[in-house]
Design an enzyme around this catalytic site. Structure first.
Site, PDB file in Angstrom:
ATOM      1  N   GLY A  66       0.831  -1.211   0.000  1.00  0.00           N
ATOM      2  CA  GLY A  66       0.000   0.000   0.000  1.00  0.00           C
ATOM      3  C   GLY A  66       0.859   1.253   0.000  1.00  0.00           C
ATOM      4  N   GLY A  67       2.044   1.144  -0.576  1.00  0.00           N
ATOM      5  CA  GLY A  67       2.990   2.264  -0.548  1.00  0.00           C
ATOM      6  C   GLY A  67       2.607   3.435  -1.451  1.00  0.00           C
ATOM      7  N   GLY A 124      -0.423   4.636  -1.242  1.00  0.00           N
ATOM      8  CA  GLY A 124      -1.493   5.306  -0.502  1.00  0.00           C
ATOM      9  C   GLY A 124      -0.937   6.439   0.342  1.00  0.00           C
ATOM     10  N   THR A 130      -5.309   1.265  -6.566  1.00  0.00           N
ATOM     11  CA  THR A 130      -6.766   1.439  -6.621  1.00  0.00           C
ATOM     12  C   THR A 130      -7.056   2.930  -6.723  1.00  0.00           C
ATOM     13  OG1 THR A 130      -6.941   1.693  -4.238  1.00  0.00           O
ATOM     14  CG2 THR A 130      -7.109  -0.558  -5.100  1.00  0.00           C
ATOM     15  N   THR A 174      -9.831  -7.113   1.250  1.00  0.00           N
ATOM     16  CA  THR A 174      -8.453  -6.593   1.314  1.00  0.00           C
ATOM     17  C   THR A 174      -7.916  -6.601   2.737  1.00  0.00           C
ATOM     18  OG1 THR A 174      -8.799  -5.220  -0.624  1.00  0.00           O
ATOM     19  CG2 THR A 174      -7.012  -4.563   0.840  1.00  0.00           C
ATOM     20  N   THR A 183      -5.525   0.906  13.509  1.00  0.00           N
ATOM     21  CA  THR A 183      -6.202   2.187  13.724  1.00  0.00           C
ATOM     22  C   THR A 183      -6.795   2.302  15.124  1.00  0.00           C
ATOM     23  OG1 THR A 183      -8.147   3.451  13.035  1.00  0.00           O
ATOM     24  CG2 THR A 183      -8.222   1.108  12.614  1.00  0.00           C
ATOM     25  N   ASP A 184      -6.907   3.539  15.604  1.00  0.00           N
ATOM     26  CA  ASP A 184      -7.582   3.764  16.889  1.00  0.00           C
ATOM     27  C   ASP A 184      -9.060   3.426  16.808  1.00  0.00           C
ATOM     28  OD1 ASP A 184      -8.541   5.937  15.405  1.00  0.00           O
ATOM     29  OD2 ASP A 184      -7.834   7.473  16.793  1.00  0.00           O
ATOM     30  N   GLU A 185      -9.594   3.292  15.577  1.00  0.00           N
ATOM     31  CA  GLU A 185     -11.025   3.007  15.439  1.00  0.00           C
ATOM     32  C   GLU A 185     -11.406   1.650  16.019  1.00  0.00           C
ATOM     33  OE1 GLU A 185     -13.269   4.019  12.158  1.00  0.00           O
ATOM     34  OE2 GLU A 185     -12.225   5.894  11.802  1.00  0.00           O
ATOM     35  N   TYR A 234     -15.551  -0.843   8.461  1.00  0.00           N
ATOM     36  CA  TYR A 234     -14.111  -0.594   8.293  1.00  0.00           C
ATOM     37  C   TYR A 234     -13.347  -1.011   9.541  1.00  0.00           C
ATOM     38  CZ  TYR A 234      -9.818   2.014   8.921  1.00  0.00           C
ATOM     39  OH  TYR A 234      -8.524   2.353   9.243  1.00  0.00           O
ATOM     40  N   LYS A 271     -10.499  -3.979  10.254  1.00  0.00           N
ATOM     41  CA  LYS A 271      -9.136  -3.741  10.766  1.00  0.00           C
ATOM     42  C   LYS A 271      -8.910  -4.543  12.051  1.00  0.00           C
ATOM     43  CE  LYS A 271      -6.376  -1.207   9.312  1.00  0.00           C
ATOM     44  NZ  LYS A 271      -5.296  -1.458   8.295  1.00  0.00           N
ATOM     45  N   VAL A 322     -20.267  18.959   7.067  1.00  0.00           N
ATOM     46  CA  VAL A 322     -19.894  18.538   8.421  1.00  0.00           C
ATOM     47  C   VAL A 322     -21.009  17.638   8.954  1.00  0.00           C
ATOM     48  CG1 VAL A 322     -19.552  19.358  10.797  1.00  0.00           C
ATOM     49  CG2 VAL A 322     -18.452  20.546   8.888  1.00  0.00           C
ATOM     50  N   ARG A 358     -23.181  10.574   9.824  1.00  0.00           N
ATOM     51  CA  ARG A 358     -22.747   9.235   9.400  1.00  0.00           C
ATOM     52  C   ARG A 358     -23.391   8.215  10.350  1.00  0.00           C
ATOM     53  NH1 ARG A 358     -16.321   8.505   9.863  1.00  0.00           N
ATOM     54  NH2 ARG A 358     -16.253   9.235   7.724  1.00  0.00           N
TER      55      ARG A 358
HETATM   56  O1  DAU Z   1      -8.891   7.339  13.422  1.00  0.00           O
HETATM   57  C1  DAU Z   1      -8.086   6.737  12.422  1.00  0.00           C
HETATM   58  C2  DAU Z   1      -8.920   6.634  11.192  1.00  0.00           C
HETATM   59  O2  DAU Z   1      -9.092   7.967  10.719  1.00  0.00           O
HETATM   60  C3  DAU Z   1      -8.317   5.774  10.098  1.00  0.00           C
HETATM   61  O3  DAU Z   1      -8.201   4.465  10.555  1.00  0.00           O
HETATM   62  C4  DAU Z   1      -9.226   5.799   8.876  1.00  0.00           C
HETATM   63  O4  DAU Z   1      -8.675   5.058   7.834  1.00  0.00           O
HETATM   64  C5  DAU Z   1      -9.436   7.224   8.434  1.00  0.00           C
HETATM   65  O5  DAU Z   1     -10.363   7.257   7.384  1.00  0.00           O
HETATM   66  C6  DAU Z   1      -9.919   8.074   9.592  1.00  0.00           C
HETATM   67  O6  DAU Z   1     -11.276   7.745   9.937  1.00  0.00           O
HETATM   68  P1  DAU Z   1     -12.378   8.852  10.190  1.00  0.00           P
HETATM   69  O7  DAU Z   1     -13.697   8.302   9.863  1.00  0.00           O
HETATM   70  O8  DAU Z   1     -12.222   9.456  11.545  1.00  0.00           O
HETATM   71  O9  DAU Z   1     -11.864   9.935   9.119  1.00  0.00           O
HETATM   72  P2  DAU Z   1     -12.654  10.909   8.132  1.00  0.00           P
HETATM   73  O10 DAU Z   1     -11.628  11.793   7.528  1.00  0.00           O
HETATM   74  O11 DAU Z   1     -13.576  10.200   7.230  1.00  0.00           O
HETATM   75  O12 DAU Z   1     -13.533  11.748   9.156  1.00  0.00           O
HETATM   76  C7  DAU Z   1     -12.965  12.506  10.202  1.00  0.00           C
HETATM   77  C8  DAU Z   1     -14.109  13.088  11.004  1.00  0.00           C
HETATM   78  O13 DAU Z   1     -14.793  14.039  10.194  1.00  0.00           O
HETATM   79  C9  DAU Z   1     -15.139  12.050  11.413  1.00  0.00           C
HETATM   80  O14 DAU Z   1     -15.668  12.385  12.677  1.00  0.00           O
HETATM   81  C10 DAU Z   1     -16.219  12.194  10.347  1.00  0.00           C
HETATM   82  C11 DAU Z   1     -16.168  13.659   9.993  1.00  0.00           C
HETATM   83  N1  DAU Z   1     -16.530  13.995   8.594  1.00  0.00           N
HETATM   84  C12 DAU Z   1     -15.910  13.289   7.598  1.00  0.00           C
HETATM   85  C13 DAU Z   1     -16.215  13.543   6.283  1.00  0.00           C
HETATM   86  C14 DAU Z   1     -15.547  12.772   5.171  1.00  0.00           C
HETATM   87  C15 DAU Z   1     -17.441  14.983   8.325  1.00  0.00           C
HETATM   88  O15 DAU Z   1     -17.989  15.634   9.261  1.00  0.00           O
HETATM   89  N2  DAU Z   1     -17.749  15.226   7.016  1.00  0.00           N
HETATM   90  C16 DAU Z   1     -17.189  14.548   5.988  1.00  0.00           C
HETATM   91  O16 DAU Z   1     -17.542  14.835   4.811  1.00  0.00           O
END
Ligand code: DAU
Length: 348
Positions: free
Chosen positions: A12-13, A15, A41, A103, A128-130, A152, A156, A208, A275
């Site tokens: 995944g280098g 990415g 991808t 994957t 991930t912390d998730e 997701y 993981k 948001v 979400r």
């Molecule tokens: O915490 C580590 C994780 O961080 C990684 O393992 C994941 O691969 C990575 O995608 C990321 O996950 P999140 O779901 O936290 O990241 P994302 O950038 O999608 O969203 C960050 C925060 O912002 C989350 O609370 C959701 C919010 N968000 C995200 C998107 C895309 C919004 O409010 N609006 C958006 O359109």
């Protein structure tokens, strides 16, 4: 692992975090070899590797971690494998979970099985912390129970479990890192920070989710890359290491910071339907990794400014990856969401 002239397989280098890791290694080790295995991808573009592709220390192999023979060829002569290859976007895992299981779980198993059969290498599983699920107060430590809450993070967690199983059952030398939300150059613009930056540059609104009061710890990609390498070099076999900064922010405050840096108006911020299963807060204690000598070097304020500047200066890169398929995804993820006032948002 030998720290002098190591040969490292970086899956995944192409990415986001994988390519930042590759760059960090090439900057800090004059003598090393990197084998980059990537399926290229939607989120791993060849354009991301343009600046390092001709480096004599780098070999780029197009291939899938689910493909046994590609994996075996790529592992030849390596001292370590760092597995970044994954489907990573939570929103996409709600739309198409199958590719995440394939994957992230099956692919990790293929790598582990190849290592078990043929190679004496250290295996770093980038996680991930998730996997901890929502942490409403305090900070997660590595011994906490995990409670993934979306497809997701469940995939993981499955990959981690497989890695631990191979360590316990077969003696594979495994180390796991659990990183927090990462930002910096070359992040595909589906993720919150680059989505906001590129949307604002294009004069579009920033979606948001919900009230925007969800909390994340943000770590710069360069700090995250060094954290992973510290675990590779100094981590104890079979152990897990959290890798986060202590920089805790609400999403809405991050949105305001981005808008501000771009000199745009807060009116571009639009609260939209949340979400499903959105984890309210993640927070990591990284004391265990810090005890190995690692610490983050970027503050969020410096890092976000550098990141915004990078996207401003590299519009060729993000305009190329924000292509027709990105727009299709954008419609499927955001088209059905309704704009709302933050007080109307229905939080868990
Ligand atoms: O915490 C580590 C994780 O961080 C990684 O393992 C994941 O691969 C990575 O995608 C990321 O996950 P999140 O779901 O936290 O990241 P994302 O950038 O999608 O969203 C960050 C925060 O912002 C989350 O609370 C959701 C919010 N968000 C995200 C998107 C895309 C919004 O409010 N609006 C958006 O359109």
């Amino acid at each position: 692992m030998k720290s002098d002239n190591p040969r490292i397989l970086v899956t995944g280098g192409a990415g986001f975090i994988g390519s930042n890791y590759a760059r960090m290694i090439l900057r800090s080790l004059t003598s090393c070899e990197l084998v980059i295995l990537d399926k290229f991808t939607y989120s791993g573009s060849k354009l991301t590797l343009v600046d390092i592709a001709d480096d004599p220390r780098v070999t780029i192999v197009e291939g899938d971690i689910c493909d046994v023979s590609a994996v075996n060829r790529a592992l030849e002569g390596c001292d370590a494998v760092v597995n970044f290859a994954a489907e990573t976007h939570v929103d996409r895992s709600l739309i198409d979970p199958a590719s995440f299981i394939h994957t992230n779980v099956h692919g990790t198993w293929v790598l582990l099985e190849a290592v078990r059969q043929h190679y004496e290498v250290r295996f770093v599983q980038v996680s991930t912390d998730e996997v901890y699920g929502a942490v409403l107060s305090g900070q997660s430590v590595e011994t906490d129970l995990i409670h993934p809450r979306n497809p997701y993070s469940a995939s993981k967690a499955g990959a981690e479990m497989m890695a631990i199983a191979y360590a316990e059952s077969h003696g594979v030398d495994v180390v796991i890192t659990r990183g927090s939300n990462t930002y910096g150059p070359y992040q595909y613009p589906e993720k919150f920070i680059p989505l906001m930056i590129t949307n604002v540059i294009e004069g579009r609104t920033i979606p948001v989710y919900g009230d925007g009061l969800q909390v994340r710890h943000w770590i710069h990609a360069d700090d995250h890359a060094r954290a992973i390498h510290t675990a590779l070099l100094h981590g104890k076999s079979g152990e897990i290491y959290n890798a986060g900064s202590d920089d805790e922010r609400t999403n809405i405050s991050v949105a305001r910071a981005v808008v501000d840096l771009l000199g745009a108006s807060d009116d571009l911020i639009e609260h939209v339907t949340d979400r499903p299963g959105h984890d309210r807060r993640y927070a990591l204690s990284s004391d265990k990794l810090r005890s190995l000598g690692w610490e983050p070097s970027w503050t969020f304020d410096e890092g976000i400014k550098q990141t915004v500047d990078w996207y401003r200066e590299n519009s060729d890169w993000w305009r190329a990856v924000r292509d027709a398929s990105f727009e299709e995804y954008y419609q499927s993820n955001y088209g059905g969401r309704t704009a709302m006032s933050p007080s109307d948002t229905d939080q868990e």
